[in-house]
Design a protein around this motif. Structure first.
Motif, PDB file in Angstrom:
ATOM      1  N   ALA A   3     -23.568   4.703 -25.895  1.00 49.33           N
ATOM      2  CA  ALA A   3     -22.799   4.347 -24.712  1.00 49.33           C
ATOM      3  C   ALA A   3     -21.409   3.856 -25.087  1.00 49.33           C
ATOM      4  O   ALA A   3     -20.405   4.289 -24.522  1.00 49.33           O
ATOM      5  CB  ALA A   3     -23.539   3.271 -23.926  1.00 49.33           C
ATOM      6  N   GLN A  73     -21.136  -6.632 -24.166  1.00 44.71           N
ATOM      7  CA  GLN A  73     -22.227  -7.448 -24.678  1.00 44.71           C
ATOM      8  C   GLN A  73     -23.230  -7.838 -23.613  1.00 44.71           C
ATOM      9  O   GLN A  73     -24.259  -8.415 -23.920  1.00 44.71           O
ATOM     10  CB  GLN A  73     -21.675  -8.708 -25.318  1.00 44.71           C
ATOM     11  CG  GLN A  73     -21.025  -8.404 -26.644  1.00 44.71           C
ATOM     12  CD  GLN A  73     -20.538  -9.665 -27.276  1.00 44.71           C
ATOM     13  OE1 GLN A  73     -21.321 -10.533 -27.626  1.00 44.71           O
ATOM     14  NE2 GLN A  73     -19.240  -9.773 -27.421  1.00 44.71           N
ATOM     15  N   THR A  74     -22.910  -7.544 -22.351  1.00 47.86           N
ATOM     16  CA  THR A  74     -23.908  -7.813 -21.315  1.00 47.86           C
ATOM     17  C   THR A  74     -24.803  -6.602 -21.146  1.00 47.86           C
ATOM     18  O   THR A  74     -25.805  -6.661 -20.442  1.00 47.86           O
ATOM     19  CB  THR A  74     -23.251  -8.145 -19.970  1.00 47.86           C
ATOM     20  OG1 THR A  74     -22.554  -6.997 -19.507  1.00 47.86           O
ATOM     21  CG2 THR A  74     -22.290  -9.295 -20.113  1.00 47.86           C
ATOM     22  N   LEU A  75     -24.440  -5.494 -21.772  1.00 50.38           N
ATOM     23  CA  LEU A  75     -25.284  -4.308 -21.773  1.00 50.38           C
ATOM     24  C   LEU A  75     -26.258  -4.410 -22.940  1.00 50.38           C
ATOM     25  O   LEU A  75     -26.041  -5.190 -23.853  1.00 50.38           O
ATOM     26  CB  LEU A  75     -24.428  -3.046 -21.950  1.00 50.38           C
ATOM     27  CG  LEU A  75     -23.258  -2.843 -20.996  1.00 50.38           C
ATOM     28  CD1 LEU A  75     -22.561  -1.537 -21.321  1.00 50.38           C
ATOM     29  CD2 LEU A  75     -23.728  -2.831 -19.566  1.00 50.38           C
ATOM     30  N   PRO A  76     -27.341  -3.604 -22.897  1.00 53.26           N
ATOM     31  CA  PRO A  76     -28.251  -3.644 -24.047  1.00 53.26           C
ATOM     32  C   PRO A  76     -27.651  -2.969 -25.269  1.00 53.26           C
ATOM     33  O   PRO A  76     -28.155  -1.979 -25.773  1.00 53.26           O
ATOM     34  CB  PRO A  76     -29.496  -2.902 -23.550  1.00 53.26           C
ATOM     35  CG  PRO A  76     -29.057  -2.110 -22.393  1.00 53.26           C
ATOM     36  CD  PRO A  76     -27.876  -2.783 -21.791  1.00 53.26           C
ATOM     37  N   CYS A  77     -26.532  -3.496 -25.739  1.00 52.50           N
ATOM     38  CA  CYS A  77     -25.881  -2.993 -26.942  1.00 52.50           C
ATOM     39  C   CYS A  77     -25.640  -4.178 -27.850  1.00 52.50           C
ATOM     40  O   CYS A  77     -25.339  -5.266 -27.391  1.00 52.50           O
ATOM     41  CB  CYS A  77     -24.526  -2.366 -26.605  1.00 52.50           C
ATOM     42  SG  CYS A  77     -24.636  -1.014 -25.431  1.00 52.50           S
ATOM     43  N   THR A  78     -25.759  -3.947 -29.128  1.00 57.57           N
ATOM     44  CA  THR A  78     -25.553  -5.050 -30.056  1.00 57.57           C
ATOM     45  C   THR A  78     -24.114  -5.044 -30.552  1.00 57.57           C
ATOM     46  O   THR A  78     -23.363  -4.094 -30.343  1.00 57.57           O
ATOM     47  CB  THR A  78     -26.466  -4.903 -31.278  1.00 57.57           C
ATOM     48  OG1 THR A  78     -26.136  -3.663 -31.912  1.00 57.57           O
ATOM     49  CG2 THR A  78     -27.920  -4.887 -30.867  1.00 57.57           C
ATOM     50  N   GLU A 211     -20.672 -10.076 -36.079  1.00 58.84           N
ATOM     51  CA  GLU A 211     -21.885 -10.701 -35.552  1.00 58.84           C
ATOM     52  C   GLU A 211     -21.768 -12.211 -35.525  1.00 58.84           C
ATOM     53  O   GLU A 211     -22.402 -12.883 -34.718  1.00 58.84           O
ATOM     54  CB  GLU A 211     -23.102 -10.277 -36.388  1.00 58.84           C
ATOM     55  CG  GLU A 211     -23.635  -8.908 -35.972  1.00 58.84           C
ATOM     56  CD  GLU A 211     -24.770  -8.411 -36.835  1.00 58.84           C
ATOM     57  OE1 GLU A 211     -25.053  -9.043 -37.872  1.00 58.84           O
ATOM     58  OE2 GLU A 211     -25.355  -7.379 -36.485  1.00 58.84           O
TER      59      GLU A 211
ATOM     60  N   LEU B  51     -23.677 -14.778 -25.028  1.00 59.85           N
ATOM     61  CA  LEU B  51     -22.300 -14.486 -25.434  1.00 59.85           C
ATOM     62  C   LEU B  51     -21.764 -15.595 -26.326  1.00 59.85           C
ATOM     63  O   LEU B  51     -20.808 -15.404 -27.070  1.00 59.85           O
ATOM     64  CB  LEU B  51     -21.386 -14.346 -24.208  1.00 59.85           C
ATOM     65  CG  LEU B  51     -21.693 -13.189 -23.263  1.00 59.85           C
ATOM     66  CD1 LEU B  51     -20.701 -13.182 -22.118  1.00 59.85           C
ATOM     67  CD2 LEU B  51     -21.634 -11.879 -23.998  1.00 59.85           C
ATOM     68  N   ARG B  71     -31.085  -7.699 -26.876  1.00 61.87           N
ATOM     69  CA  ARG B  71     -30.980  -6.298 -26.521  1.00 61.87           C
ATOM     70  C   ARG B  71     -32.066  -5.841 -25.553  1.00 61.87           C
ATOM     71  O   ARG B  71     -31.799  -5.187 -24.557  1.00 61.87           O
ATOM     72  CB  ARG B  71     -31.055  -5.465 -27.808  1.00 61.87           C
ATOM     73  CG  ARG B  71     -30.234  -4.213 -27.738  1.00 61.87           C
ATOM     74  CD  ARG B  71     -30.534  -3.294 -28.893  1.00 61.87           C
ATOM     75  NE  ARG B  71     -30.265  -1.943 -28.524  1.00 61.87           N
ATOM     76  CZ  ARG B  71     -31.023  -1.197 -27.744  1.00 61.87           C
ATOM     77  NH1 ARG B  71     -32.137  -1.691 -27.274  1.00 61.87           N
ATOM     78  NH2 ARG B  71     -30.680   0.025 -27.434  1.00 61.87           N
ATOM     79  N   LYS B  74     -31.737  -7.278 -22.004  1.00 61.67           N
ATOM     80  CA  LYS B  74     -30.576  -6.797 -21.256  1.00 61.67           C
ATOM     81  C   LYS B  74     -30.851  -5.474 -20.548  1.00 61.67           C
ATOM     82  O   LYS B  74     -30.116  -5.098 -19.646  1.00 61.67           O
ATOM     83  CB  LYS B  74     -29.358  -6.706 -22.164  1.00 61.67           C
ATOM     84  CG  LYS B  74     -28.818  -8.094 -22.444  1.00 61.67           C
ATOM     85  CD  LYS B  74     -27.628  -8.129 -23.372  1.00 61.67           C
ATOM     86  CE  LYS B  74     -27.203  -9.585 -23.531  1.00 61.67           C
ATOM     87  NZ  LYS B  74     -26.276  -9.798 -24.632  1.00 61.67           N
ATOM     88  N   VAL B  98     -21.403   6.386 -19.201  1.00 60.95           N
ATOM     89  CA  VAL B  98     -21.525   5.376 -20.258  1.00 60.95           C
ATOM     90  C   VAL B  98     -22.763   4.517 -20.011  1.00 60.95           C
ATOM     91  O   VAL B  98     -23.574   4.285 -20.904  1.00 60.95           O
ATOM     92  CB  VAL B  98     -20.260   4.492 -20.315  1.00 60.95           C
ATOM     93  CG1 VAL B  98     -20.468   3.297 -21.221  1.00 60.95           C
ATOM     94  CG2 VAL B  98     -19.069   5.310 -20.777  1.00 60.95           C
ATOM     95  N   ALA B 101     -26.014   6.126 -20.702  1.00 63.17           N
ATOM     96  CA  ALA B 101     -26.368   6.139 -22.118  1.00 63.17           C
ATOM     97  C   ALA B 101     -26.835   4.767 -22.584  1.00 63.17           C
ATOM     98  O   ALA B 101     -27.547   4.647 -23.571  1.00 63.17           O
ATOM     99  CB  ALA B 101     -25.168   6.588 -22.946  1.00 63.17           C
ATOM    100  N   ALA B 102     -26.414   3.731 -21.883  1.00 66.45           N
ATOM    101  CA  ALA B 102     -26.755   2.369 -22.319  1.00 66.45           C
ATOM    102  C   ALA B 102     -28.130   1.931 -21.848  1.00 66.45           C
ATOM    103  O   ALA B 102     -28.837   1.219 -22.553  1.00 66.45           O
ATOM    104  CB  ALA B 102     -25.689   1.379 -21.824  1.00 66.45           C
ATOM    105  N   TYR B 103     -28.515   2.342 -20.634  1.00 66.24           N
ATOM    106  CA  TYR B 103     -29.759   1.844 -20.054  1.00 66.24           C
ATOM    107  C   TYR B 103     -30.835   2.921 -20.012  1.00 66.24           C
ATOM    108  O   TYR B 103     -30.573   4.055 -19.617  1.00 66.24           O
ATOM    109  CB  TYR B 103     -29.528   1.364 -18.619  1.00 66.24           C
ATOM    110  CG  TYR B 103     -28.714   0.109 -18.504  1.00 66.24           C
ATOM    111  CD1 TYR B 103     -27.397   0.149 -18.062  1.00 66.24           C
ATOM    112  CD2 TYR B 103     -29.272  -1.138 -18.823  1.00 66.24           C
ATOM    113  CE1 TYR B 103     -26.653  -1.002 -17.941  1.00 66.24           C
ATOM    114  CE2 TYR B 103     -28.522  -2.300 -18.700  1.00 66.24           C
ATOM    115  CZ  TYR B 103     -27.222  -2.228 -18.263  1.00 66.24           C
ATOM    116  OH  TYR B 103     -26.486  -3.366 -18.150  1.00 66.24           O
TER     117      TYR B 103
END
Lengths: 215, 281, 125
Positions: A3, A73-78, A211, B51, B71, B74, B98, B101-103
């Protein structure tokens, strides 16, 4: 990770419309000037490749301005995904530009306007430049943010200038030295392997630093 | 399982501290986090989203501990930040790809229907959208992947009343599903008043109260009287007051006031303002 | 089923719902064993808190006006004459109390009040 990379690609596409013109001009100038012997021949390709591989810096700056770096960072991505996306995009924009010039040199060499040795040297030089610049600057940007980025960019440009100067001096000497049979290919392999290794190492370092960072 | 649980959550910044936040949002409920600018709402949300790291205490979101690696959680979280934060050059359509692809549970049809219903242009760059459209796009993005918890930071700021009403309605519909909860922070209290099951007041980093909205409205009332009557009230009955040359409006505990006293209902907004004014005195 | 919510009245919203549903059940507007909207859907349709509607329903169930079938929902309880009688008695008591209060305010004696009662009964008949 896909994404974020996709988002970067979309942004890259928008930026490339501007840089693309410059690249095309650089290719044209290189094609028609005496490639390999004079300054222009090496300068434009180097700068074009350099600019394109530093594209990720502009993208990082854009991210910070729009706060996409926080939103991502609020998405499920690291954070690792964020870093990988930027490195992947660097490879894309560098790859396209470098590929163009490598092709151009190959054509020039095939046409006899350039020696194969010169072609190899220049292609490798572009690779080194194109990978080293982001390899050095990206970890710094990930650690300290793109405000420092501008400083890094200027530093890199200075290094580029030094690199060009040194390369020209080196090239001048190369023609007069008889290298043992295996040294040249060995040097070539090293010249390719080392920047690639540095690039990968840089990715790992960026991940580690990013990180830990508080946004 | 509670949608959100915090225990003693604390964070220090230079001149501000979010102090010992204890908050519980039961599953299926809507909680409004009310506070003035700088009260700590955004800090609390940033902590909940991993965050930033807390300096003390702990929290769970949908049962998972809060931290840098959230992860998996979220996937079930829909977030809209106060400036949304989508990349400037992307259109709504591109953003949809986008997010797809993320969810894992992304529903493109649902996303497109939200955009259509809210009249969000799909092919304009994000930076060219109006504030209202940016917000609506962010909301569409947050609602289109079957999230179980929405965390919204000032989602109605800068929106005109008609759009605000639309948006509040959408949030109400989202929670028809009993598994879905919402935490919504705002300083526009009137929007929250209707929508919320629970209200939490944050002021200068401290939680003033966190209760069922209905109980708040029952516990407190506004007494309109003269100064003499005000003096006659039991200590601790009055939590805040507004004095004019002709009258007194006192925020009182209903059970601490003599029977037969005429109290008018208090709004959440009044409650908050009077409590904060008293604290600032 | 009709429900009006008045945000400005001093009456708690759950009580407003309780009162209105109760009177509709008593009057027969809501039939016996009729399915009522779920707590959640009612809340969302009225744009109020789920906790509020739950409270109203809990109260109605406690008083015997509705019953819940697990997995199916809430239904109007069959007319319970005892309950109705109770309800009407409550209302009569409160009306009488009010009447007596007013009588006291204008100084009527018990005798006056009973006379009044005869007159009214005659009119009603």
């Amino acid at each position: 990770m896909k994404a974020l990379f996709l988002a970067d690609l979309y942004q890259l596409r928008i930026n490339f419309k501007f840089y693309g013109v410059f690249v095309v001009v650089a290719v044209a100038i290189t094609a028609f000037s005496g490639a390999g012997e004079d300054n222009l021949g090496i300068f434009f390709p180097m700068y074009a490749v350099f600019m394109c591989s530093m594209m990720s810096m502009s993208l990082l700056q854009l991210d910070e301005a729009s706060r996409w770096n926080v939103c991502a960072q609020t998405l499920p991505c690291t954070r690792r995904d964020q870093v990988t996306g930027k490195y992947a995009v660097t490879l894309v924009s560098f790859g396209v530009t470098w590929g163009l010039f490598a092709l151009l040199y190959a054509v020039l060499a095939a046409l006899g306007r350039m020696t194969w040795q010169m072609m190899a040297v220049q292609t490798i030089l572009l690779l080194v430049m194109g990978l080293l610049a982001p390899a050095v600057s990206l970890p710094t940007l990930f650690r300290w943010g793109s405000a420092k980025g501008r400083v890094i960019y200027i530093g890199m440009v200075i290094l580029l200038a030094a690199g060009v100067g040194g390369t020209l001096a080196g090239l001048a000497r190369l023609d007069h030295i008889d290298l043992p049979e295996l040294t040249a290919p060995l040097l070539a392999v090293l010249a390719v392997a080392v920047p690639i290794a540095l690039f990968i190492g840089s990715w790992a370092l960026s991940v580690r630093w990013y990180e830990k960072r508080e946004l | 399982m509670n949608a959100i649980e915090t225990r003693g959550l604390t964070k220090h910044y230079g001149d501000f501290t979010l102090d010992n936040l204890n908050l519980t949002l039961p599953s299926g409920c809507i909680m409004g986090l009310v506070g003035e600018n700088g009260a700590g709402k955004t800090t609390a949300i940033r902590l909940l989203l991993g965050l930033t790291r807390p300096d003390g205490g702990s929290a769970t979101v949908l049962g998972a501990p809060v931290g840098p690696d959230m992860r998996a959680v979220k996937e079930d979280l829909g977030v809209v930040l106060d400036d949304v934060g989508y990349p400037a050059g992307l259109t709504a359509r591109q953003m949809g790809k986008v997010l797809a692809a993320a969810y894992e549970n992304w529903d493109t049809g649902l996303y497109e229907s939200y955009l259509r219903d809210m009249n969000v242009p799909t092919d304009k760059k994000f930076s060219e959208l109006s504030r209202g459209n940016k917000m609506k796009l962010g909301i569409a993005g947050a609602l289109s992947h079957r999230a179980k918890l929405l965390i919204l930071d000032e989602p109605t700021g800068g929106l005109d009343p008609v759009v605000r009403d639309e948006v509040v309605d959408i949030f109400g519909q989202f929670t028809r599903d009993p598994a879905c909860s919402i935490l919504i922070s705002s300083h526009i209290v009137s929007d929250l008043e209707r929508l919320c099951d629970y209200i939490a007041f944050l002021h200068k980093g401290k939680l003033l109260l966190c209760e069922e909205k209905d109980r708040l409205l029952e516990e407190y009332g506004v007494l309109q009287c003269d100064r003499a009557a005000l003096e006659a009230l039991a200590p601790g009955a009055v939590l805040g007051k507004r004095l004019t040359p002709y009258s007194v409006e006192a925020l009182v505990r209903r059970d601490a006031v003599p029977a037969g006293a005429e109290l008018r209902p208090v709004t959440i907004e009044e409650l908050f303002v009077l409590l904060v004014k008293e604290d600032m005195r | 089923m009709t429900i009006f919510i008045d945000n400005k009245s001093g009456l708690p919203i759950y009580e407003q719902i309780y009162d209105q549903l109760k009177s509709q059940i008593i009057s027969g507007a809501l039939g016996e064993d009729e399915l009522l909207p779920s707590i959640r859907n009612l809340a969302k349709d009225l744009r109020i808190s789920v906790i509020t509607t739950k409270r109203a329903y809990d109260e109605l169930e406690r008083e015997g006006f509705i019953y819940t079938v697990a997995g199916k929902g809430c239904f109007v309880a069959p007319k319970n004459t005892e309950l109705l009688r109770e309800e009407h008695l409550k209302q009569i008591e409160s009306h009488l109390a009010e009447a007596l209060r007013l009588a006291a305010a204008c100084g009527l004696t018990r005798k006056d009040i009973l006379e009044l009662l005869d007159i009214i009964e005659g009119d009603v008949r």
